[in-house]
Design an enzyme around this catalytic site. Structure first.
Site, mmCIF file in Angstrom:
data_model
loop_
_atom_site.group_PDB
_atom_site.id
_atom_site.type_symbol
_atom_site.label_atom_id
_atom_site.label_comp_id
_atom_site.label_asym_id
_atom_site.label_seq_id
_atom_site.Cartn_x
_atom_site.Cartn_y
_atom_site.Cartn_z
ATOM 1 C CB CYS A 90 29.504 43.240 42.923
ATOM 2 S SG CYS A 90 30.046 44.884 42.400
ATOM 3 C CB CYS A 135 30.778 48.401 37.263
ATOM 4 S SG CYS A 135 32.470 47.822 36.931
ATOM 5 C CB CYS A 138 33.498 41.505 37.775
ATOM 6 S SG CYS A 138 34.859 42.302 38.642
ATOM 7 C CB CYS A 191 35.221 48.385 43.622
ATOM 8 S SG CYS A 191 35.719 46.886 42.744
ATOM 9 C CD GLN A 244 51.411 39.690 37.589
ATOM 10 O OE1 GLN A 244 50.254 40.041 37.371
ATOM 11 N NE2 GLN A 244 52.110 38.984 36.717
ATOM 12 C CG PHE A 250 59.310 40.648 28.127
ATOM 13 C CD1 PHE A 250 59.041 41.721 27.292
ATOM 14 C CD2 PHE A 250 59.703 39.448 27.543
ATOM 15 C CE1 PHE A 250 59.150 41.599 25.912
ATOM 16 C CE2 PHE A 250 59.825 39.314 26.168
ATOM 17 C CZ PHE A 250 59.551 40.392 25.346
ATOM 18 C CD GLU A 303 60.251 45.861 32.139
ATOM 19 O OE1 GLU A 303 59.625 46.814 31.629
ATOM 20 O OE2 GLU A 303 59.873 44.672 32.069
ATOM 21 C CG ASN A 321 55.795 38.076 33.144
ATOM 22 O OD1 ASN A 321 54.693 37.687 32.767
ATOM 23 N ND2 ASN A 321 55.954 38.923 34.146
ATOM 24 C CB CYS A 358 48.691 38.631 31.265
ATOM 25 S SG CYS A 358 49.362 39.824 30.088
#
Length: 384
Positions: A3, A11, A14, A87, A212, A241, A262, A309, A336
């Site tokens: 990249c 940046c 990542c 990107c 997602q 959720f 939700e 979730n 997550c």
């Protein structure tokens, strides 16, 4: 993956870019093992990964520079704007559209919002892509309605040049603070949602509904949860959720009643649309706070399986205690944030961690998704 933004130090989102994906996965697994600490785990399944580049379906671009020379991207290390339209996390068609949107802003003459001066109009451009159709939802986050006529003036040409753009809207965010979007959404197209399909399950994306960002890995996450539920053969299921209903819809069938909860009303509208498209009338979705629902009178009939979730903050002590008191046969926890996951798992009593699997939803970064199957102690032997 190479990249140019990363190599030039422009940046660092990542952070793990310089390492092979196999090494990244080893580090993530080691971190997950460390965070779970002394919690016993019966089975640690192999991690799930997807493409290294071109996988991301959503771009959140800060609009900087000036009306005659706009830049879509992020502030660089020195504070100067960095154009991120190329990107490599984005598919090629998305990169091409982001590049064109820079020209669009210039033609429309919309002044980017200057945080340091609290002046300007255009704060962000948000772009979402449907993997199944290659269609886009484009959102302009504005300080006020003043620039809407300029957008409407240039929009016909943009839609003619990029017919894959299905939804266009303006989001009004008038306050001078670090907030991505405001309450009011003004649609500039007749269409108000994107269509998506994971594993044959129809899903829908609206401007404020969480979805997602890695479709390939997300589809495998949902399929895995559905497989675990199928092995349990429950007679009832909650999806807390639930977002647009991804987990519950994947588990649903004519003999399994599903209740999805939700807090975001737009996401619930999407879930209801999916249920109707699937022809299932035993799915119930409601726009409520998941913890309030579990603590309230509506939650007296405990389901056999509960899927949670939550956002990064986790489900919290109150809901952990409530789930422990409910005592469903199984809890499937999709997280997550492994740090809050570990805290929550330590607070849920009466269960064993039967399975843990890492899903590399965010390659090249420190983040990842984890799916856990918790079985009621008395049920472990029969379900294994």
């Amino acid at each position: 993956m190479s990249c140019d933004y990363f190599n030039r130090g422009l940046c660092q989102s990542c952070r793990l870019m310089s390492k092979p994906v196999t090494e990244q996965l080893l580090e993530k697994e080691a971190r997950l093992t460390h965070l779970l600490g002394g919690l016993p785990v019966d089975e640690r399944l192999a991690p799930v990964s997807g493409p290294e580049f071109g996988f991301r379906n959503k771009a959140k671009m800060v609009v900087m520079g000036a009306a005659h020379a706009p830049v879509l991207g992020i502030p660089g290390p020195d504070g100067q704007p960095v154009d991120l339209s190329h990107c490599p996390l984005y598919p090629q068609d998305m990169q091409a559209l982001l590049l064109e949107l820079t020209s669009f802003v210039r033609r429309a003459g919309i002044p980017p919002y200057r945080v340091d001066k609290a002046k300007g109009e255009l704060k962000f451009i948000l772009l979402t892509r449907s993997a199944v159709r290659g269609e886009f939802m484009l959102r302009f986050v504005l300080r006020s309605k003043d620039a809407i006529p300029r957008i409407e003036r240039e929009l016909p040409k943009l839609l003619a040049d990029f017919p894959a753009i299905k939804v266009v809207s303006v989001n009004l965010q008038p306050v001078h603070m670090a907030r991505l979007e405001g309450e009011e959404e003004i649609f500039l197209t007749q269409a108000t949602r994107l269509d998506e399909v994971f594993n044959g399950v129809p899903l829908f994306i609206r401007p404020k509904s969480f979805f997602q960002t890695n479709p390939e890995v997300a589809s495998r996450l949902y399929a895995t949860a559905a497989k675990w539920v199928d092995e349990l053969s429950p007679k009832s299921l909650w999806d807390l959720f639930c977002g647009v209903g991804g987990f519950g819809l994947h588990c649903a069938n004519e003999s399994l009643p599903v209740t999805g909860i939700e807090i975001e009303a737009e996401a619930i509208d999407c879930a209801k649309t999916s249920a109707a498209a699937m022809g299932l009338d035993n799915l119930s979705f409601a726009a409520l706070d998941s913890t309030d629902f579990a603590m309230g009178q509506q939650a007296q009939e405990v389901p056999e399986v509960i899927i949670v979730n939550p956002p990064r903050r986790g489900i919290g002590e109150e809901l952990c205690e409530r789930l422990s008191a409910f005592g469903p046969r199984a809890i499937i926890y999709s997280s997550c944030n492994p740090e809050t996951l570990a805290k929550d798992l330590a607070l849920i009593s009466g269960y064993r961690i039967a399975r843990v699997q890492l899903f590399d939803m965010f390659p090249h970064s420190d983040h990842f998704e984890v799916l856990c199957l918790l079985l009621k102690e008395a049920a472990c032997a029969s379900a294994d």
